[in-house]
Design a protein around this motif. Sequence first.
Motif, PDB file in Angstrom:
ATOM      1  N   LEU A  54       0.834  -1.195   0.000  1.00 51.53           N
ATOM      2  CA  LEU A  54       0.000   0.000   0.000  1.00 51.53           C
ATOM      3  C   LEU A  54       0.873   1.251   0.000  1.00 51.53           C
ATOM      4  CD1 LEU A  54      -2.748  -0.942   2.604  1.00 51.53           C
ATOM      5  CD2 LEU A  54      -2.922  -0.978   0.124  1.00 51.53           C
ATOM      6  N   ALA A  55       0.626   2.138  -0.948  1.00 52.10           N
ATOM      7  CA  ALA A  55       1.286   3.438  -0.939  1.00 52.10           C
ATOM      8  C   ALA A  55       0.858   4.194   0.320  1.00 52.10           C
ATOM      9  CB  ALA A  55       0.913   4.219  -2.196  1.00 52.10           C
ATOM     10  N   PRO A  56       1.657   5.166   0.765  1.00 53.02           N
ATOM     11  CA  PRO A  56       1.336   5.849   2.031  1.00 53.02           C
ATOM     12  C   PRO A  56      -0.096   6.364   2.127  1.00 53.02           C
ATOM     13  CG  PRO A  56       3.550   6.410   1.330  1.00 53.02           C
ATOM     14  CD  PRO A  56       2.959   5.587   0.229  1.00 53.02           C
ATOM     15  N   ASP A  57      -0.632   6.977   1.076  1.00 50.04           N
ATOM     16  CA  ASP A  57      -2.004   7.493   1.138  1.00 50.04           C
ATOM     17  C   ASP A  57      -3.013   6.370   1.324  1.00 50.04           C
ATOM     18  OD1 ASP A  57      -1.117  10.058   0.889  1.00 50.04           O
ATOM     19  OD2 ASP A  57      -1.641  10.273  -1.232  1.00 50.04           O
ATOM     20  N   ALA A  58      -2.834   5.267   0.613  1.00 51.16           N
ATOM     21  CA  ALA A  58      -3.743   4.132   0.741  1.00 51.16           C
ATOM     22  C   ALA A  58      -3.623   3.494   2.123  1.00 51.16           C
ATOM     23  CB  ALA A  58      -3.457   3.102  -0.336  1.00 51.16           C
ATOM     24  N   ARG A  59      -2.422   3.471   2.647  1.00 50.35           N
ATOM     25  CA  ARG A  59      -2.214   2.913   3.986  1.00 50.35           C
ATOM     26  C   ARG A  59      -2.932   3.760   5.032  1.00 50.35           C
ATOM     27  NH1 ARG A  59       3.866   2.400   5.151  1.00 50.35           N
ATOM     28  NH2 ARG A  59       3.723   0.814   3.520  1.00 50.35           N
ATOM     29  N   ARG A  60      -2.837   5.074   4.900  1.00 49.40           N
ATOM     30  CA  ARG A  60      -3.517   5.952   5.859  1.00 49.40           C
ATOM     31  C   ARG A  60      -5.035   5.804   5.774  1.00 49.40           C
ATOM     32  NH1 ARG A  60       1.055   9.341   4.749  1.00 49.40           N
ATOM     33  NH2 ARG A  60       0.053  10.168   2.867  1.00 49.40           N
ATOM     34  N   ALA A  61      -5.556   5.536   4.574  1.00 53.77           N
ATOM     35  CA  ALA A  61      -6.999   5.344   4.419  1.00 53.77           C
ATOM     36  C   ALA A  61      -7.458   4.021   5.016  1.00 53.77           C
ATOM     37  CB  ALA A  61      -7.372   5.410   2.940  1.00 53.77           C
ATOM     38  N   LEU A  62      -6.549   3.080   5.171  1.00 58.34           N
ATOM     39  CA  LEU A  62      -6.924   1.762   5.681  1.00 58.34           C
ATOM     40  C   LEU A  62      -7.288   1.798   7.161  1.00 58.34           C
ATOM     41  CD1 LEU A  62      -7.179  -1.304   5.255  1.00 58.34           C
ATOM     42  CD2 LEU A  62      -4.715  -1.487   5.709  1.00 58.34           C
ATOM     43  N   TRP A  63      -6.562   2.579   7.969  1.00 58.94           N
ATOM     44  CA  TRP A  63      -6.738   2.516   9.423  1.00 58.94           C
ATOM     45  C   TRP A  63      -8.135   2.950   9.873  1.00 58.94           C
ATOM     46  CZ3 TRP A  63      -3.320  -0.645   9.150  1.00 58.94           C
ATOM     47  CH2 TRP A  63      -1.987  -0.420   8.804  1.00 58.94           C
ATOM     48  N   PRO A  64      -8.679   4.100   9.430  1.00 61.51           N
ATOM     49  CA  PRO A  64     -10.039   4.437   9.859  1.00 61.51           C
ATOM     50  C   PRO A  64     -11.082   3.459   9.330  1.00 61.51           C
ATOM     51  CG  PRO A  64      -9.234   6.017   8.227  1.00 61.51           C
ATOM     52  CD  PRO A  64      -8.073   5.192   8.639  1.00 61.51           C
ATOM     53  N   ALA A  65     -10.855   2.904   8.130  1.00 64.27           N
ATOM     54  CA  ALA A  65     -11.784   1.905   7.603  1.00 64.27           C
ATOM     55  C   ALA A  65     -11.770   0.650   8.469  1.00 64.27           C
ATOM     56  CB  ALA A  65     -11.430   1.570   6.158  1.00 64.27           C
ATOM     57  N   LEU A  66     -10.595   0.276   8.938  1.00 64.62           N
ATOM     58  CA  LEU A  66     -10.483  -0.872   9.832  1.00 64.62           C
ATOM     59  C   LEU A  66     -11.177  -0.612  11.158  1.00 64.62           C
ATOM     60  CD1 LEU A  66      -6.874  -2.253   9.355  1.00 64.62           C
ATOM     61  CD2 LEU A  66      -8.939  -3.616   9.664  1.00 64.62           C
TER      62      LEU A  66
END
Length: 250
Positions: A123-135
């Motif tokens: 995951l690129a940094p932006d996609a990684r950051r979007a993952l945490w709140p979704a989780l």
Amino acid sequence: MTPLDLAPDDYAVTAEFYDVLQAEQDAARVRHLYGRDVAAARVGVLDIGAGTGRVTEMSLRESRAGVHAVEPSRAMRAPLMTRLAALPSALRQRVTVHPHALDEAALREVADVAVCHNTVACLAPDARRALWPALAGALVPGGSLVLQLPPSRLPDTDVVRLFAPQRIGEHAYGGHMVMSAVRGRVRTRCHYWVRGSEGLLREHTETFWMWPATRAGLLRDLIGHGFVPLPSRTDPEILAVSLGPPLRPG
């Protein structure tokens, strides 16, 4: 590898070879790494970046909870769906496949255990950051997340991994993977081949990218979204956290 932010046709090459070259090793590894976690699930299991379905199938067999398999890559979903179609109907009825990235799937409190295997690194940094709140939204309070850590730094030299050849009928399948540092990222180039009695029949190459991240950095980001660390695992590649205080057994 199953990054969540790729176009649907990515992995078109790897999807053909992944299970052939890594199935037995992967099946044993995911059971060792996550089997105890998914067996304790009571609300549901969330498989983030399900790929060809090794964690998904293991979760169905090791737990009695429903399973949500998140896999946006169309190429990877083909073997995933084939794997699920071959399962007994009682198992199939407990799994739902989501053809989107997790932040697009809009899942709310569907699981008390989430597994993220072989995914965060891609995951690129932006996609990684979007993952945490979704989780955080997809887990119930007190639910746990178990993830495989990405590389903590770039490789100093090229790293080569050989895939042991596997025979199917008259043909042998094999290949190798080369990981190289390129402009702050890890380029992962997979080369596959098929050989018969007359020699080389086919060969294919596919390239993926990985982004290093440290355990401390990922934990800091997760804490910022309400997660707290769980005791360290014996495997140093694994990070375990819970969404607030862990759930008590019972």
